[in-house]
Design an enzyme around this catalytic site. Structure first.
Site, short mmCIF file in Angstrom:
data_model
loop_
_atom_site.label_atom_id
_atom_site.label_comp_id
_atom_site.label_asym_id
_atom_site.label_seq_id
_atom_site.Cartn_x
_atom_site.Cartn_y
_atom_site.Cartn_z
N GLY A 131 43.10 30.72 -15.59
CA GLY A 131 44.50 30.31 -15.44
C GLY A 131 44.98 30.21 -14.00
N SER A 178 41.40 37.31 -16.08
CA SER A 178 42.75 37.57 -15.57
C SER A 178 42.77 37.92 -14.08
CB SER A 178 43.46 38.65 -16.40
OG SER A 178 43.65 38.20 -17.73
N GLU A 219 32.33 38.71 -17.57
CA GLU A 219 33.67 38.41 -18.06
C GLU A 219 33.91 39.17 -19.36
OE1 GLU A 219 35.20 34.37 -16.40
OE2 GLU A 219 34.23 34.03 -18.32
N GLU A 250 34.19 31.52 -24.41
CA GLU A 250 34.83 30.56 -25.32
C GLU A 250 33.77 29.69 -26.01
OE1 GLU A 250 37.58 29.14 -22.39
OE2 GLU A 250 38.50 31.13 -22.43
N ASN A 280 37.46 27.82 -13.03
CA ASN A 280 37.10 27.25 -14.33
C ASN A 280 38.38 26.71 -14.95
OD1 ASN A 280 36.26 26.59 -16.86
ND2 ASN A 280 35.88 28.69 -17.53
N TRP A 281 38.51 25.39 -14.89
CA TRP A 281 39.76 24.78 -15.38
C TRP A 281 39.82 24.71 -16.90
CZ3 TRP A 281 40.07 20.01 -11.54
CH2 TRP A 281 40.46 20.49 -10.29
N LYS A 282 38.70 24.96 -17.55
CA LYS A 282 38.66 24.86 -19.03
C LYS A 282 39.17 23.47 -19.43
CE LYS A 282 39.03 29.82 -19.11
NZ LYS A 282 39.42 31.04 -19.81
N GLY A 299 42.25 35.52 -20.18
CA GLY A 299 43.50 34.89 -20.59
C GLY A 299 44.52 35.85 -21.17
N HIS A 345 29.78 30.70 -21.57
CA HIS A 345 31.13 31.23 -21.43
C HIS A 345 31.59 31.79 -22.77
CE1 HIS A 345 35.47 31.37 -20.94
NE2 HIS A 345 35.22 31.48 -19.64
P1 13P Z 1 41.49 33.75 -17.02
O1 13P Z 1 41.37 33.90 -15.54
O2 13P Z 1 42.51 32.76 -17.45
O3 13P Z 1 41.61 35.09 -17.70
O4 13P Z 1 40.08 33.14 -17.52
C1 13P Z 1 38.91 33.75 -17.11
C2 13P Z 1 37.78 32.87 -17.48
O5 13P Z 1 37.46 32.72 -18.64
C3 13P Z 1 37.06 32.19 -16.39
O6 13P Z 1 35.89 31.61 -16.85
#
Ligand code: 13P
Length: 260
Positions: free
Chosen positions: A242, A220, A174, A104, A16-18, A180, A102
């Site tokens: 990330g 993470s 998650e 976010e 997931n590159w966000k 993150g 998600h």
């Molecule tokens: P990180 O791996 O950066 O913690 O993000 C997890 C995430 O939100 C994947 O959708």
């Protein structure tokens, strides 16, 4: 009682590159991925680029078997919804998956269980496969409400789904406090929640649907902690933020899956 016997579940490792990578950066990533050795059998790869990079990524991946998905979807197919992207548009761009709910989206953009349920239905209606994200906040975990929070999210999201829908569903656990932050759930804590999610799905849809459901862990995940998570029986893959931005690191996570 032992669960009903089913085929071993494949591991699904998703990036997931966000809101990261321009189209040319996305293309460089895919070129690197394609020039690297394929992951072991039994492992599927999936990339969630920003919307505008989906066509280029999908075209370049071609028949490599690596799938592409959208990070979000809107529930209507077309119309006066400035800024939104629909399921048919996502399909047409070359994607097969959509990420739904998600944390976010829930916490930064105010999505709630109702919008998540609508988006889930839109995903199925347009022939995409959803990855439904669930997870508790730190406050909820510390208050002993982790399972009840996830149960509420699941109950709401799954209530309108048919058995055929659920056969195409992927769930990602998650924990919000692990996203993150560099702080990951322990393999045992994650395993416990994954088992809880599978029990919930089994209670509603029974086996073999529950036994075949892919439940990813996200939060993470890095090359150095992936093996301890991915060796757990109930953890069927990872949704990586990330550490998925670099092709080598993403492939190292896929490479950490213990061989069967
Ligand atoms: P990180 O791996 O950066 O913690 O993000 C997890 C995430 O939100 C994947 O959708």
């Amino acid at each position: 009682m032992r669960n009903q016997v089913h085929m071993p579940r494949r591991k699904l490792i998703a990036a997931n590159w966000k809101m990261n990578k321009t189209i040319s950066e996305a293309v460089s990533f895919v070129e690197r991925l394609k020039s690297s050795p394929a992951p072991q059998p039994g492992c599927d790869l999936l990339i969630f680029p920003p919307f505008i990079a989906i066509p280029a990524v999908a075209r370049l991946l071609g028949d490599t078997g690596v799938a592409v998905g959208a990070q979000d979807i809107f529930w209507e197919n077309e119309g006066a919804f400035t800024g939104e992207i629909s399921g048919p548009m996502i399909r047409d761009a070359g994607a097969e998956y959509a990420l739904i709910g998600h944390s976010e989206r829930r916490h930064v953009f105010g999505e709630n269980d109702e919008t998540v349920a609508r988006k889930l239905m839109a995903t199925f209606a347009s022939g995409l496969r959803p990855i439904l994200c669930v997870g508790e906040t730190l406050e909820e975990r510390e208050a002993g409400e982790a399972e009840s929070t996830v149960e509420k999210q699941l109950r709401s999201a799954l209530s309108a789904l048919s058995r055929e829908n659920v056969k195409r569903l992927v769930i990602a656990y998650e924990p919000v406090w692990a996203i993150g932050t560099g702080r990951t759930a322990t393999p045992d804590d994650a395993e416990q929640m994954h088992a809880f999610i599978r029990r919930f799905v089994r209670g509603v849809f029974g086996d073999p649907i529950a036994g075949e459901l892919i439940i990813q862990y996200g939060g993470s995940v890095k090359p150095d902690n992936a093996a301890s998570l991915l060796e757990m029986e109930e953890i069927d893959g990872a949704l990586v933020g990330g550490a998925s931005l670099d092709a080598d690191s993403f492939l190292a996570i896929a490479g950490a899956i213990p061989r069967q």
